[in-house]
Design a protein around this motif. Structure first.
Motif, PDB file in Angstrom:
ATOM      1  N   TYR A   1      26.215  33.573  45.566  1.00 57.44           N
ATOM      2  CA  TYR A   1      27.520  33.601  44.912  1.00 57.44           C
ATOM      3  C   TYR A   1      27.898  35.065  44.649  1.00 57.44           C
ATOM      4  O   TYR A   1      27.026  35.927  44.518  1.00 57.44           O
ATOM      5  CB  TYR A   1      27.492  32.837  43.591  1.00 57.44           C
ATOM      6  N   VAL A   2      29.205  35.326  44.533  1.00 53.67           N
ATOM      7  CA  VAL A   2      29.690  36.683  44.283  1.00 53.67           C
ATOM      8  C   VAL A   2      30.463  36.730  42.969  1.00 53.67           C
ATOM      9  O   VAL A   2      31.367  35.920  42.743  1.00 53.67           O
ATOM     10  CB  VAL A   2      30.588  37.189  45.433  1.00 53.67           C
ATOM     11  N   TYR A   3      30.097  37.682  42.120  1.00 58.26           N
ATOM     12  CA  TYR A   3      30.808  37.967  40.875  1.00 58.26           C
ATOM     13  C   TYR A   3      31.447  39.344  41.057  1.00 58.26           C
ATOM     14  O   TYR A   3      30.754  40.355  41.139  1.00 58.26           O
ATOM     15  CB  TYR A   3      29.832  37.964  39.701  1.00 58.26           C
ATOM     16  N   LEU A   4      32.771  39.394  41.121  1.00 55.29           N
ATOM     17  CA  LEU A   4      33.503  40.632  41.403  1.00 55.29           C
ATOM     18  C   LEU A   4      34.249  41.104  40.163  1.00 55.29           C
ATOM     19  O   LEU A   4      35.127  40.405  39.647  1.00 55.29           O
ATOM     20  CB  LEU A   4      34.488  40.405  42.557  1.00 55.29           C
ATOM     21  N   ASP A   5      33.903  42.301  39.696  1.00 59.94           N
ATOM     22  CA  ASP A   5      34.559  42.923  38.550  1.00 59.94           C
ATOM     23  C   ASP A   5      35.668  43.845  39.074  1.00 59.94           C
ATOM     24  O   ASP A   5      35.390  44.874  39.680  1.00 59.94           O
ATOM     25  CB  ASP A   5      33.531  43.713  37.734  1.00 59.94           C
ATOM     26  N   GLU A   6      36.920  43.465  38.803  1.00 57.14           N
ATOM     27  CA  GLU A   6      38.061  44.252  39.292  1.00 57.14           C
ATOM     28  C   GLU A   6      38.760  45.015  38.173  1.00 57.14           C
ATOM     29  O   GLU A   6      39.974  45.229  38.221  1.00 57.14           O
ATOM     30  CB  GLU A   6      39.056  43.328  39.993  1.00 57.14           C
TER      31      GLU A   6
ATOM     32  N   LYS B   1      39.578  32.895  47.807  1.00 53.40           N
ATOM     33  CA  LYS B   1      38.676  31.765  47.605  1.00 53.40           C
ATOM     34  C   LYS B   1      37.255  32.073  48.060  1.00 53.40           C
ATOM     35  O   LYS B   1      36.327  31.318  47.748  1.00 53.40           O
ATOM     36  CB  LYS B   1      39.212  30.546  48.350  1.00 53.40           C
ATOM     37  N   ASP B   2      37.083  33.172  48.811  1.00 55.07           N
ATOM     38  CA  ASP B   2      35.739  33.586  49.207  1.00 55.07           C
ATOM     39  C   ASP B   2      34.988  34.251  48.064  1.00 55.07           C
ATOM     40  O   ASP B   2      33.778  34.484  48.164  1.00 55.07           O
ATOM     41  CB  ASP B   2      35.804  34.542  50.401  1.00 55.07           C
ATOM     42  N   ILE B   3      35.697  34.602  46.993  1.00 55.35           N
ATOM     43  CA  ILE B   3      35.065  35.203  45.805  1.00 55.35           C
ATOM     44  C   ILE B   3      34.862  34.095  44.783  1.00 55.35           C
ATOM     45  O   ILE B   3      35.819  33.453  44.343  1.00 55.35           O
ATOM     46  CB  ILE B   3      35.943  36.319  45.205  1.00 55.35           C
ATOM     47  N   ASP B   4      33.635  33.874  44.386  1.00 53.51           N
ATOM     48  CA  ASP B   4      33.327  32.765  43.481  1.00 53.51           C
ATOM     49  C   ASP B   4      33.817  33.018  42.061  1.00 53.51           C
ATOM     50  O   ASP B   4      34.342  32.116  41.414  1.00 53.51           O
ATOM     51  CB  ASP B   4      31.813  32.518  43.474  1.00 53.51           C
ATOM     52  N   VAL B   5      33.608  34.252  41.570  1.00 56.01           N
ATOM     53  CA  VAL B   5      34.047  34.597  40.218  1.00 56.01           C
ATOM     54  C   VAL B   5      34.828  35.904  40.300  1.00 56.01           C
ATOM     55  O   VAL B   5      34.270  36.955  40.619  1.00 56.01           O
ATOM     56  CB  VAL B   5      32.860  34.758  39.242  1.00 56.01           C
ATOM     57  N   MET B   6      36.129  35.840  40.002  1.00 59.05           N
ATOM     58  CA  MET B   6      36.977  37.031  40.025  1.00 59.05           C
ATOM     59  C   MET B   6      37.265  37.457  38.591  1.00 59.05           C
ATOM     60  O   MET B   6      37.943  36.744  37.842  1.00 59.05           O
ATOM     61  CB  MET B   6      38.280  36.753  40.765  1.00 59.05           C
ATOM     62  N   MET B   7      36.723  38.603  38.215  1.00 60.62           N
ATOM     63  CA  MET B   7      36.903  39.095  36.853  1.00 60.62           C
ATOM     64  C   MET B   7      37.741  40.375  36.885  1.00 60.62           C
ATOM     65  O   MET B   7      37.688  41.148  37.845  1.00 60.62           O
ATOM     66  CB  MET B   7      35.530  39.367  36.219  1.00 60.62           C
TER      67      MET B   7
END
Length: 528
Positions: free
Chosen positions: A312-317, A340-346
């Motif tokens: 899974y990917v957790y991306l901090d933006e 939708k390819d990013i599981d958690v977009m923060m």
């Protein structure tokens, strides 16, 4: 690196290596590159000598103080018999003898809106930096290259201000309750929906504090028996959130896909320590733009590895949403990828949106789970209504829902400013880190003495910026960090470049011996 990102070693005519990264045979960003020039040997040697002298003098001062021959103007911990020291001895020593010497350049009192120009209040210390006396009537206006006001929405006039003022009269300044206890207002629900639309995900969940968005929500996603693969330069909020999960944490080299893939292979093949059972989950934690390096995550490669190894990917933006991409929607937009390819977009609202708080976007199941279990939902009051309205207004402007093209104008202006500023610094011979499209531009200073001198001399010339040293950076990579904004005009940037050049010549900062990176000749004109 393998896959989409390749590392090359160009050779200058003087025979020195020039490290860059670019893409080859890809359709997402053919001119992607990041510059990380190695620290010159002489600069590294002098940096270690400088720190060594400061530490040595500090020990001598402490020794003379113990003998009663010298009074140390510092808060020393009383030595109570039978009690161990309450706080770390080294932290106390470093604060007293190193940090305090440059404390006047690390915390500057700002008394105005952090726009292109900002008001700075004068302060004076009579006890070597332990306390300060503010001179409220003595203020100066400076060019502001230190705020995260990427799109210039931090204003005290205009449509965002008017809307926030109106909402303050309607709702007050706080709901005085958490999301689960009568604190959820209709504008909070509207913000959740708008953020989800902006990101292109099913649902979103907003939090009143950016730091807590990571630290309080990550424990709801993974736990003991799970594995977190974290970039070694991730923000402190991600580090704290990872530790609070109870999961096993392993780091990989910054933005290095070979290092990440090696970690993933090992996790899949060997499983958990001792038992060798498969990990319950593997979570890759990265940032979009790294605030100290100015680098952009190689997101296409992250997604490729995520799919290959079923992670899974957790991306901090925090630093990329609003500031990156043709539509201002972050690094996902920058690379033209599917959200939708990013599981958690923060992300946070504290930078590009000129507000406060943060968000997490993803599937409806994910967001419903966080709304029920997150400490931010159960214990923390919801976002203040005026702050919510600031985000709503600025986000609608970016989306063009206000009926103007002001949002697109700001995005294009920021992109132009970033490339123009960075290219001019490269041409002047400074060592600059990061990606050419990043709004964060670190300039290497190396020595702690130059850190203080650079900040003080820039302020004398009415340029406010941020300087960062050890332990926030590696000991040989002390730097000044410039943050570009859409509020900056070409004249502002030219004035800042002139000041930097004057100060750079004064304290000798032209360390680079490499050619100017290969910008496309039409880069700046095309963006403009």
């Amino acid at each position: 690196m393998n896959g989409l990102i390749h590392k090359t070693n160009g050779v200058h005519k003087n025979g020195k290596s020039h490290k860059t990264m670019y893409t080859e045979e890809t359709d997402w960003r053919k001119d992607y590159w990041e510059s990380f020039e190695e620290t010159p040997l002489l600069a590294a040697v002098f940096t270690y000598i400088c720190y060594g002298l400061v530490v040595l003098i500090g020990h001598i001062r402490d020794f003379l103080n113990d003998l009663g021959l010298l009074k140390v103007n510092a808060c020393l911990e009383p030595r109570i018999p039978g009690f161990v020291p309450l706080f770390s001895t080294w932290e106390s020593f470093y604060t007293r003898h190193v940090f305090r010497r440059v404390s006047d350049v690390l915390s500057i009192p700002v008394c105005g809106v952090p726009a292109a120009r900002v008001e700075i209040m004068k302060r004076v210390t009579h006890n070597y930096g332990w306390s300060y006396e503010l001179h409220k009537d003595e203020r100066s206006t400076m060019l502001n290259f230190g705020s995260y006001n990427y799109l210039g929405f931090s204003q005290n006039k205009g449509p965002c201000y008017d809307a926030a003022k109106s909402v303050t009269h309607k709702y007050g300044i706080t709901p005085c309750a958490s999301r689960q206890e009568m604190g959820l207002l209709d504008i909070h629900a509207e913000l959740d929906s708008l953020v989800a639309e902006f990101l292109g995900v099913e649902a979103a969940f907003t939090v009143p504090m950016g730091f807590a968005t990571n630290s309080m929500n990550m424990p709801c996603l993974v736990s003991k028996g799970c594995l977190i693969l974290s970039d070694e330069l991730n923000h402190a909020s991600l580090v704290l959130g990872s530790r609070l999960t109870g999961a096993t944490i392993k780091t990989f080299k910054h933005n290095n896909m070979q290092s990440l893939e090696k970690r993933l292979k090992d996790a899949v093949i060997n499983g958990q320590p001792r038992t060798h059972r498969p990990w319950k989950k593997i979570l890759i934690v990265v940032e979009g733009v790294y605030s100290m390096e100015g680098s952009i995550i190689c997101l296409p490669e992250i997604i490729r590895l995520k799919k290959k190894y079923k992670a899974y990917v957790y991306l901090d933006e925090a630093h990329s949403v609003g500031a990156m991409g043709p539509h201002g929607r972050g690094v996902v937009d920058y690379f033209g990828l599917d959200p939708k390819d990013i599981d958690v977009m923060m992300g946070t609202f504290t930078k590009s949106f000129g507000a406060a708080g943060g968000y997490i976007g993803g599937t409806k199941k994910l967001i419903n789970h966080l709304k029920l279990t997150s400490h931010c939902s159960v214990y923390s009051p919801t976002m203040p209504p005026p702050v919510v309205q600031q985000v709503l207004s600025s986000m609608k402007i970016i989306l063009g829902k206000d009926g103007t093209n002001d949002g697109q104008r700001r995005i294009k202006q920021l992109a132009w400013n970033c490339r123009y500023f960075r290219r001019n610094l490269h041409e002047r011979g400074y060592i600059i880190y990061g990606n050419k499209d990043s709004p964060v531009v670190p300039l290497l200073l190396f020595m702690p003495t130059k850190l203080a001198a650079f900040s003080r001399e820039c302020r004398k010339r009415d340029l406010a910026t941020v300087v960062v040293g050890f332990p926030a950076t590696p000991i040989t990579k002390t730097r000044a960090r410039f943050c570009l904004s859409a509020a900056h005009t070409k004249e502002d940037i030219d004035e800042a470049l002139k000041i930097i050049e004057e100060v750079g010549d004064l304290i000798r900062l032209r360390y680079s011996r490499l050619p100017v990176p290969d910008f496309n000749e039409n880069d700046i004109e095309l963006i403009r």
